[in-house]
Write a protein that holds these residues in place. Structure first.
Motif, mmCIF file in Angstrom:
data_model
loop_
_atom_site.group_PDB
_atom_site.id
_atom_site.type_symbol
_atom_site.label_atom_id
_atom_site.label_comp_id
_atom_site.label_asym_id
_atom_site.label_seq_id
_atom_site.Cartn_x
_atom_site.Cartn_y
_atom_site.Cartn_z
ATOM 1 N N ARG A 19 100.051 -80.102 -7.698
ATOM 2 C CA ARG A 19 99.960 -79.266 -8.896
ATOM 3 C C ARG A 19 101.316 -79.038 -9.541
ATOM 4 O O ARG A 19 101.403 -78.603 -10.683
ATOM 5 C CB ARG A 19 99.320 -77.930 -8.537
ATOM 6 C CG ARG A 19 97.925 -78.063 -7.928
ATOM 7 C CD ARG A 19 97.300 -76.719 -7.696
ATOM 8 N NE ARG A 19 97.144 -75.995 -8.950
ATOM 9 C CZ ARG A 19 96.721 -74.735 -9.012
ATOM 10 N NH1 ARG A 19 96.452 -74.069 -7.898
ATOM 11 N NH2 ARG A 19 96.594 -74.132 -10.177
ATOM 12 N N GLY A 20 102.384 -79.330 -8.802
ATOM 13 C CA GLY A 20 103.702 -79.154 -9.389
ATOM 14 C C GLY A 20 104.797 -79.564 -8.432
ATOM 15 O O GLY A 20 104.619 -79.542 -7.211
ATOM 16 N N PRO A 21 105.965 -79.964 -8.959
ATOM 17 C CA PRO A 21 107.103 -80.330 -8.106
ATOM 18 C C PRO A 21 108.025 -79.142 -7.871
ATOM 19 O O PRO A 21 108.052 -78.192 -8.652
ATOM 20 C CB PRO A 21 107.803 -81.397 -8.939
ATOM 21 C CG PRO A 21 107.536 -80.986 -10.349
ATOM 22 C CD PRO A 21 106.193 -80.297 -10.362
ATOM 23 N N ASP A 58 99.833 -75.131 -1.305
ATOM 24 C CA ASP A 58 99.868 -74.635 -2.675
ATOM 25 C C ASP A 58 99.922 -75.767 -3.700
ATOM 26 O O ASP A 58 99.903 -75.517 -4.895
ATOM 27 C CB ASP A 58 101.090 -73.722 -2.846
ATOM 28 C CG ASP A 58 101.012 -72.925 -4.127
ATOM 29 O OD1 ASP A 58 100.031 -72.194 -4.307
ATOM 30 O OD2 ASP A 58 101.927 -73.069 -4.959
ATOM 31 N N GLY A 59 100.010 -77.001 -3.231
ATOM 32 C CA GLY A 59 100.042 -78.129 -4.148
ATOM 33 C C GLY A 59 101.425 -78.478 -4.651
ATOM 34 O O GLY A 59 101.566 -79.202 -5.641
ATOM 35 N N LEU A 60 102.481 -77.978 -3.993
ATOM 36 C CA LEU A 60 103.844 -78.286 -4.408
ATOM 37 C C LEU A 60 104.322 -79.588 -3.759
ATOM 38 O O LEU A 60 104.062 -79.841 -2.587
ATOM 39 C CB LEU A 60 104.798 -77.157 -4.028
ATOM 40 C CG LEU A 60 104.876 -75.956 -4.974
ATOM 41 C CD1 LEU A 60 105.851 -74.931 -4.415
ATOM 42 C CD2 LEU A 60 105.303 -76.392 -6.354
ATOM 43 N N LEU A 61 105.033 -80.375 -4.521
ATOM 44 C CA LEU A 61 105.668 -81.592 -4.017
ATOM 45 C C LEU A 61 107.153 -81.312 -3.882
ATOM 46 O O LEU A 61 107.882 -81.238 -4.867
ATOM 47 C CB LEU A 61 105.424 -82.752 -4.978
ATOM 48 C CG LEU A 61 106.080 -84.094 -4.615
ATOM 49 C CD1 LEU A 61 105.486 -84.637 -3.317
ATOM 50 C CD2 LEU A 61 105.902 -85.092 -5.746
ATOM 51 N N LEU A 80 104.690 -79.189 -14.737
ATOM 52 C CA LEU A 80 106.094 -79.325 -14.372
ATOM 53 C C LEU A 80 106.804 -77.982 -14.226
ATOM 54 O O LEU A 80 107.914 -77.919 -13.749
ATOM 55 C CB LEU A 80 106.823 -80.175 -15.406
ATOM 56 C CG LEU A 80 106.452 -81.656 -15.382
ATOM 57 C CD1 LEU A 80 107.334 -82.431 -16.332
ATOM 58 C CD2 LEU A 80 106.595 -82.218 -13.986
ATOM 59 N N HIS A 81 106.175 -76.939 -14.680
ATOM 60 C CA HIS A 81 106.755 -75.615 -14.480
ATOM 61 C C HIS A 81 105.793 -74.804 -13.620
ATOM 62 O O HIS A 81 105.007 -74.000 -14.101
ATOM 63 C CB HIS A 81 106.993 -74.919 -15.817
ATOM 64 C CG HIS A 81 107.750 -73.634 -15.669
ATOM 65 N ND1 HIS A 81 109.032 -73.583 -15.188
ATOM 66 C CD2 HIS A 81 107.397 -72.354 -15.942
ATOM 67 C CE1 HIS A 81 109.450 -72.333 -15.177
ATOM 68 N NE2 HIS A 81 108.470 -71.567 -15.614
ATOM 69 N N HIS A 82 105.835 -75.055 -12.324
ATOM 70 C CA HIS A 82 104.880 -74.439 -11.403
ATOM 71 C C HIS A 82 105.260 -72.990 -11.163
ATOM 72 O O HIS A 82 106.430 -72.668 -10.955
ATOM 73 C CB HIS A 82 104.869 -75.228 -10.086
ATOM 74 C CG HIS A 82 103.640 -74.963 -9.267
ATOM 75 N ND1 HIS A 82 103.535 -73.880 -8.435
ATOM 76 C CD2 HIS A 82 102.478 -75.661 -9.160
ATOM 77 C CE1 HIS A 82 102.348 -73.907 -7.825
ATOM 78 N NE2 HIS A 82 101.699 -74.967 -8.251
ATOM 79 N N PRO A 83 104.313 -72.080 -11.174
ATOM 80 C CA PRO A 83 104.646 -70.647 -11.053
ATOM 81 C C PRO A 83 105.159 -70.248 -9.683
ATOM 82 O O PRO A 83 105.831 -69.236 -9.554
ATOM 83 C CB PRO A 83 103.313 -69.955 -11.362
ATOM 84 C CG PRO A 83 102.252 -70.964 -11.024
ATOM 85 C CD PRO A 83 102.847 -72.286 -11.381
ATOM 86 N N ASN A 84 104.847 -71.010 -8.640
ATOM 87 C CA ASN A 84 105.240 -70.628 -7.287
ATOM 88 C C ASN A 84 106.675 -71.066 -7.018
ATOM 89 O O ASN A 84 107.006 -72.221 -7.135
ATOM 90 C CB ASN A 84 104.299 -71.282 -6.273
ATOM 91 C CG ASN A 84 104.471 -70.690 -4.886
ATOM 92 O OD1 ASN A 84 105.511 -70.157 -4.535
ATOM 93 N ND2 ASN A 84 103.416 -70.795 -4.094
ATOM 94 N N SER A 85 107.517 -70.152 -6.628
ATOM 95 C CA SER A 85 108.911 -70.478 -6.318
ATOM 96 C C SER A 85 109.285 -70.039 -4.913
ATOM 97 O O SER A 85 110.442 -69.847 -4.592
ATOM 98 C CB SER A 85 109.842 -69.793 -7.334
ATOM 99 O OG SER A 85 109.670 -68.391 -7.285
ATOM 100 N N LYS A 86 108.288 -69.880 -4.040
ATOM 101 C CA LYS A 86 108.540 -69.336 -2.703
ATOM 102 C C LYS A 86 108.298 -70.363 -1.604
ATOM 103 O O LYS A 86 108.169 -70.007 -0.456
ATOM 104 C CB LYS A 86 107.632 -68.140 -2.457
ATOM 105 C CG LYS A 86 107.771 -67.026 -3.488
ATOM 106 C CD LYS A 86 109.120 -66.357 -3.422
ATOM 107 C CE LYS A 86 109.183 -65.173 -4.359
ATOM 108 N NZ LYS A 86 110.492 -64.499 -4.304
ATOM 109 N N GLY A 93 109.289 -76.485 -10.831
ATOM 110 C CA GLY A 93 109.859 -77.359 -11.845
ATOM 111 C C GLY A 93 110.896 -78.303 -11.272
ATOM 112 O O GLY A 93 111.020 -78.487 -10.070
ATOM 113 N N LEU A 94 111.681 -78.909 -12.181
ATOM 114 C CA LEU A 94 112.628 -79.945 -11.794
ATOM 115 C C LEU A 94 114.070 -79.558 -12.064
ATOM 116 O O LEU A 94 114.946 -80.415 -12.093
ATOM 117 C CB LEU A 94 112.299 -81.238 -12.565
ATOM 118 C CG LEU A 94 110.902 -81.809 -12.350
ATOM 119 C CD1 LEU A 94 110.681 -83.001 -13.268
ATOM 120 C CD2 LEU A 94 110.699 -82.222 -10.904
#
Length: 427
Positions: A19-21, A58-61, A80-86, A93-94
């Motif tokens: 879902r996001g990087p 969470d679907g993060l790469l 590209l701007h995934h809300p999860n930062s934990k 994002g990138l």
């Protein structure tokens, strides 16, 4: 992948759960360099594994920060701007990929969000976007169908090549004029993107007391090569006037049947044009009149224009050096006085309706190469034989030649014991 300190290029395909990087906090090479603190490293490793598992769920790469090339294809839930930062990274994002030079993302959804802040990026191939880094030099946009998609080009001061394909609804924020008039763009390709050129006009001239005030800087385009299927959009007076001193190569692949008088007049503004090509214009019945006024035109290519029956009555430019007619089934002849005295190469390939050439006296003495391929006209090939010694290079091949060669090849294969297998294939 964040455990691969030497990974510099990554390509991912068909990951429906991504879902996001996110970018790892630091390369895991530090894990190997701290062998004297094995217990601490082991504890950190367990914590990182937990973070990685959380990121996966969470679907993060998670990406290593040293990446220079990244391709993400067909990840339909990608943002590209995934809300999860934990999840063990510097944030969604990138933004953490400070070494990234090339990014290619091809998706088929309409929900892509872009928050990219990369000062070193040079090449970007993208499907849907809303902000772009200013150092970008090459930009390719694909498949932004479905809704109006704003693209800010105003800050792309380093952009030299722009390719746009199948972007229905694409809208240029601030208009296309600044990019053409004041940018570094030298090559532009626009396909299947309706109305892209609509509204491309110079800004209104400021006035003081009803009197026009001269602009501080004049518009000067650097665009040299333009390929499009929107002839009507390009052949507008403001655009052609802007490109008059820079554009050298223009190619149309279009469904237009006839050019309007206004479009023909706009084309004549392209004083610097040297190469003109009509490519797969299947419905085109008549070439623009006034081609003879393009005094710098050196090459004219007409490819697969099945409805076209003749060359322009007004003749061709006196500067023309190469005339190539390919796969034009309806053109019947080359009328007298249409071949300029400057012509050096004449190519007539797979044009079955052309049965003969103009008489020798009507052919330009400058002609150095005559290429007549895939014609079964005895008269035409007879003329070619008579021109030997007059024209240095003559190529004449019958249309049935390829069929004969294929049959001969099949016979050889059968004689040698080989077997030709045709599909459908079965295991």
């Amino acid at each position: 992948m964040s455990y691969l300190p030497n990974l510099f290029a990554l390509s991912t395909w068909y990951y429906p759960k991504v879902r996001g990087p996110s970018v790892a906090m630091q390369p895991r090479i530090a894990y190997q360099q701290q062998q004297q603190q094995q217990q601490q490293v082991a504890a950190e490793g367990e914590e990182e594994e937990i973070h990685a598992a959380s990121a996966t769920a969470d679907g993060l790469l998670l990406l290593p920060p040293q990446l220079e090339e990244l391709e993400i294809w067909y990840c339909r839930e990608l943002s590209l701007h995934h809300p999860n930062s934990k999840a063990g990274g510097t944030g969604g994002g990138l933004q953490g990929l400070r070494c990234l030079r090339s990014l290619e993302i091809f998706v088929t959804i309409l929900l892509l969000k872009f928050a990219l802040l990369l000062s070193s990026l040079r090449t970007l191939k993208f499907a849907l976007l809303c902000s772009l880094p200013s150092p970008l030099q090459v930009l390719q946009l694909y498949r932004t169908k479905g809704r109006e998609t704003p693209v800010p080009f105003s800050n792309l001061t380093s952009l030299t090549e722009l390719y746009i394909s199948t972007c229905e609804g694409l809208r240029v924020e601030g208009g296309l004029w600044p990019l053409l008039a004041h940018g570094r763009l030298t090559k532009l390709e626009v396909m299947e993107t309706p109305n892209f050129f609509v509204g491309c006009e110079p800004p209104p001239q400021p006035q003081e007391g009803g009197i026009p005030v001269p602009l501080c800087s004049s518009s000067s385009s650097n665009l040299q090569d333009l390929y499009t299927d929107d002839a009507a959009g390009v052949l507008a007076a403001p655009i052609c006037t802007l490109l008059s001193s820079s554009l050298t190569t223009l190619s149309f692949i279009d469904t237009t049947e006839r050019f309007t008088e206004e479009q023909e007049e706009a084309l004549q503004h392209l004083a610097s044009l040297q190469h003109l090509r009509f490519d797969n214009c299947e419905k085109l019945q008549r070439l623009p009149t006034g081609l003879h006024k393009l005094t710098n035109l050196k090459s004219l290519v007409i490819f697969s224009c099945d409805a076209l029956r003749s060359l322009p009555k007004g003749g061709l430019p006196s500067s023309l050096q190469k005339l190539r007619l390919k796969y034009c089934s309806a053109i019947q002849s080359l009328p007298k006085d249409t071949l300029p005295s400057s012509l050096q190469v004449l190519e007539i390939r797979s044009c079955p309706a052309i049965r003969s050439l103009p008489k020798v006296d009507s052919l330009p003495s400058s002609l150095r190469k005559l290429d007549v391929r895939f014609s079964d006209s005895d008269e035409l090939r007879g003329q070619c034989r008579k021109l030997r010694g007059i024209i240095p290079v003559i190529i004449s091949i019958r249309a049935s030649y390829l069929t004969e060669q294929n049959n001969h090849l099949n016979q050889i294969i059968l004689m040698k014991g080989f077997k030709i297998i045709e599909g459908p294939f079965q295991a």
